[in-house]
Design a protein around this motif. Structure first.
Motif, PDB file in Angstrom:
ATOM      1  N   VAL A 167      -6.474  -2.879  -6.130  1.00  0.00           N
ATOM      2  CA  VAL A 167      -5.042  -2.932  -6.412  1.00  0.00           C
ATOM      3  C   VAL A 167      -4.412  -1.905  -5.635  1.00  0.00           C
ATOM      4  O   VAL A 167      -3.370  -2.073  -4.816  1.00  0.00           O
ATOM      5  N   GLN A 168      -5.068  -0.771  -5.489  1.00  0.00           N
ATOM      6  CA  GLN A 168      -4.618   0.454  -4.338  1.00  0.00           C
ATOM      7  C   GLN A 168      -4.690  -0.258  -2.962  1.00  0.00           C
ATOM      8  O   GLN A 168      -3.632   0.063  -2.206  1.00  0.00           O
ATOM      9  N   ASP A 169      -5.801  -0.896  -2.402  1.00  0.00           N
ATOM     10  CA  ASP A 169      -5.540  -1.528  -1.172  1.00  0.00           C
ATOM     11  C   ASP A 169      -4.509  -2.562  -1.038  1.00  0.00           C
ATOM     12  O   ASP A 169      -3.816  -2.454  -0.105  1.00  0.00           O
ATOM     13  N   ALA A 170      -4.328  -3.416  -1.888  1.00  0.00           N
ATOM     14  CA  ALA A 170      -3.124  -4.253  -1.855  1.00  0.00           C
ATOM     15  C   ALA A 170      -1.740  -3.587  -1.747  1.00  0.00           C
ATOM     16  O   ALA A 170      -1.332  -4.151  -1.164  1.00  0.00           O
ATOM     17  N   THR A 171      -1.840  -2.602  -2.611  1.00  0.00           N
ATOM     18  CA  THR A 171      -0.403  -1.797  -2.739  1.00  0.00           C
ATOM     19  C   THR A 171      -0.396  -1.058  -1.402  1.00  0.00           C
ATOM     20  O   THR A 171       0.712  -1.295  -0.604  1.00  0.00           O
ATOM     21  N   ALA A 204      -5.988  -9.169  -6.195  1.00  0.00           N
ATOM     22  CA  ALA A 204      -4.930  -8.164  -6.420  1.00  0.00           C
ATOM     23  C   ALA A 204      -3.625  -8.268  -5.716  1.00  0.00           C
ATOM     24  O   ALA A 204      -2.600  -8.095  -6.018  1.00  0.00           O
ATOM     25  N   ASP A 205      -3.651  -9.156  -4.505  1.00  0.00           N
ATOM     26  CA  ASP A 205      -2.612  -9.288  -3.772  1.00  0.00           C
ATOM     27  C   ASP A 205      -1.606 -10.120  -4.655  1.00  0.00           C
ATOM     28  O   ASP A 205      -0.281 -10.079  -4.606  1.00  0.00           O
ATOM     29  N   VAL A 206      -2.225 -11.130  -5.276  1.00  0.00           N
ATOM     30  CA  VAL A 206      -1.447 -11.776  -6.434  1.00  0.00           C
ATOM     31  C   VAL A 206      -0.466 -11.139  -7.375  1.00  0.00           C
ATOM     32  O   VAL A 206       1.032 -11.157  -7.541  1.00  0.00           O
ATOM     33  N   GLY A 207      -1.096 -10.161  -7.712  1.00  0.00           N
ATOM     34  CA  GLY A 207      -0.358  -9.006  -8.649  1.00  0.00           C
ATOM     35  C   GLY A 207       0.693  -8.147  -8.075  1.00  0.00           C
ATOM     36  O   GLY A 207       1.627  -7.969  -8.511  1.00  0.00           O
ATOM     37  N   VAL A 208       0.267  -7.625  -6.662  1.00  0.00           N
ATOM     38  CA  VAL A 208       1.342  -6.798  -5.920  1.00  0.00           C
ATOM     39  C   VAL A 208       2.337  -7.667  -5.511  1.00  0.00           C
ATOM     40  O   VAL A 208       3.514  -7.105  -5.393  1.00  0.00           O
ATOM     41  N   ILE A 209       2.050  -8.809  -5.026  1.00  0.00           N
ATOM     42  CA  ILE A 209       3.128  -9.596  -4.727  1.00  0.00           C
ATOM     43  C   ILE A 209       4.172  -9.822  -5.693  1.00  0.00           C
ATOM     44  O   ILE A 209       5.468  -9.828  -5.654  1.00  0.00           O
TER      45      ILE A 209
END
Length: 341
Positions: free
Chosen positions: A189-193, A125-130
């Motif tokens: 996703v929420q954690d990465a955000t 998910a970090d890939v998407g949030v980045i």
């Protein structure tokens, strides 16, 4: 200094100031103050370093991407970031900087890069949030640089910003896909955000009151907006996207201000920002060690390219074609392709 030389220097400086004031570009052949040249080299080099180091957090996931499509997207993005770094190093060279020296300054810690890349990418998910937050912040920061007063930098930014916009859309699409998935994916996703929100706000640099270079850069029209103005633009742009996505931004002070017609928001931990910039972030040591190892491992490629270029130069100068180049010359004359020996 004689009166004539002093008068000529004053005339050159006046012409430079008038050129900038009229929103015209300064080109490599033009006279410029030494301080302007130093400032441009510092800014472009830090930007180039950031693109190169920025390959690492997402490159970490290339071999673990969940599908061939996601792997191809991620490979393309990492490749784009490498290209951005090369464009920018080339722009710095037009100012008289040496690319090898800039690389040495990076791997020895003498020059900085964006603090955001010293945080780990813990899940996919970090890939998407980045892509969504980090590239979104980069777009806010970099689009005005397309009108920077230094021509080669401004022109390089046009292509870079187009590609960054595509990266931001790719990241957002990945997050939308994950938010339509399982509870575990939505939690990722929420954690990465939560982890990337505050570092993204730090990308714009310290508050204006603590930014030593902003005033001069604004006067020279290197920058068009202050750090705080850009940070506000990013927040205003991102809040509606978060609502559509269905995630909560981790800021209890975040709310719409009807009077200002902007979102109010809390301040990042600036003490943490200073720690990370000083080299004490979660991944500073790892990022530089990886870059140094890659540079050392690639020495043979640089040596081979230099030897090949020297061989071609000698052949051009003397008219004699070395045996190693005969196949190339023959194929060129015949219009055919060949593989380098």
């Amino acid at each position: 200094m004689s009166a004539g030389i002093a008068a000529e220097a004053d005339e050159l400086e006046q012409y430079f100031e008038e050129t900038v004031a009229r929103d015209r570009r300064i080109e490599p052949r033009d006279w410029m103050p030494d301080a302007y040249r130093r400032t441009m080299i510092r800014q472009i080099a830090q930007h180039a370093h950031s693109e190169i180091i920025g390959m690492q957090p997402e490159g970490n996931w290339v071999t673990r991407a969940p599908s061939l499509r996601r792997k191809a997207i991620l490979l393309a993005k990492v490749q784009d970031e490498a290209g951005h770094g090369l464009y920018l190093y080339s722009a710095a060279e037009t100012l008289g900087a040496d690319r090898a020296d800039l690389t040495d300054r990076l791997i020895t810690g003498k020059q900085k890069y964006s603090s955001i890349f010293n945080y780990p990418s813990l899940t996919f998910a970090d890939v998407g949030v980045i892509g969504w937050l980090v590239d979104g912040a980069a777009i806010c920061n970099q689009v005005p640089l397309c009108r920077s007063s230094y021509g080669p930098y401004a022109r390089a930014m046009i292509r870079i910003c187009k590609e960054e916009s595509f990266h931001q859309r790719q990241g957002y699409e990945l997050l939308m896909t994950m938010m339509r998935g399982s509870d575990a994916q939505r939690e990722m996703v929420q954690d990465a955000t939560n982890r990337w929100w505050w570092p993204s706000l730090m990308m714009f640099g310290p508050p204006d009151a603590d930014s030593p270079n902003t005033e001069q850069s604004m006067r020279w029209r290197i920058k068009r907006h202050t750090n705080d103005d850009l940070r506000q633009r990013f927040v205003d742009m991102t809040v509606p996207q978060a609502e559509v996505l269905g995630v909560t931004l981790p800021d209890p002070d975040l709310r719409w201000n009807e009077e200002r017609q902007h979102y109010d928001f809390g301040q990042p931990d600036w003490a943490e920002f200073r720690r990370v910039i000083s080299g004490n972030g979660p991944c500073n040591t790892q990022r530089i060690a990886n870059r140094r190892a890659a540079h050392e491992a690639g020495a043979w490629v640089r040596d081979a390219a230099a030897a090949y270029a020297a061989k071609r130069e000698r052949a051009s100068r003397t008219g004699a074609v070395p045996p190693a180049l005969r196949g190339e010359v023959r194929a060129t004359r015949e219009g055919g392709a060949h593989e380098c020996p």
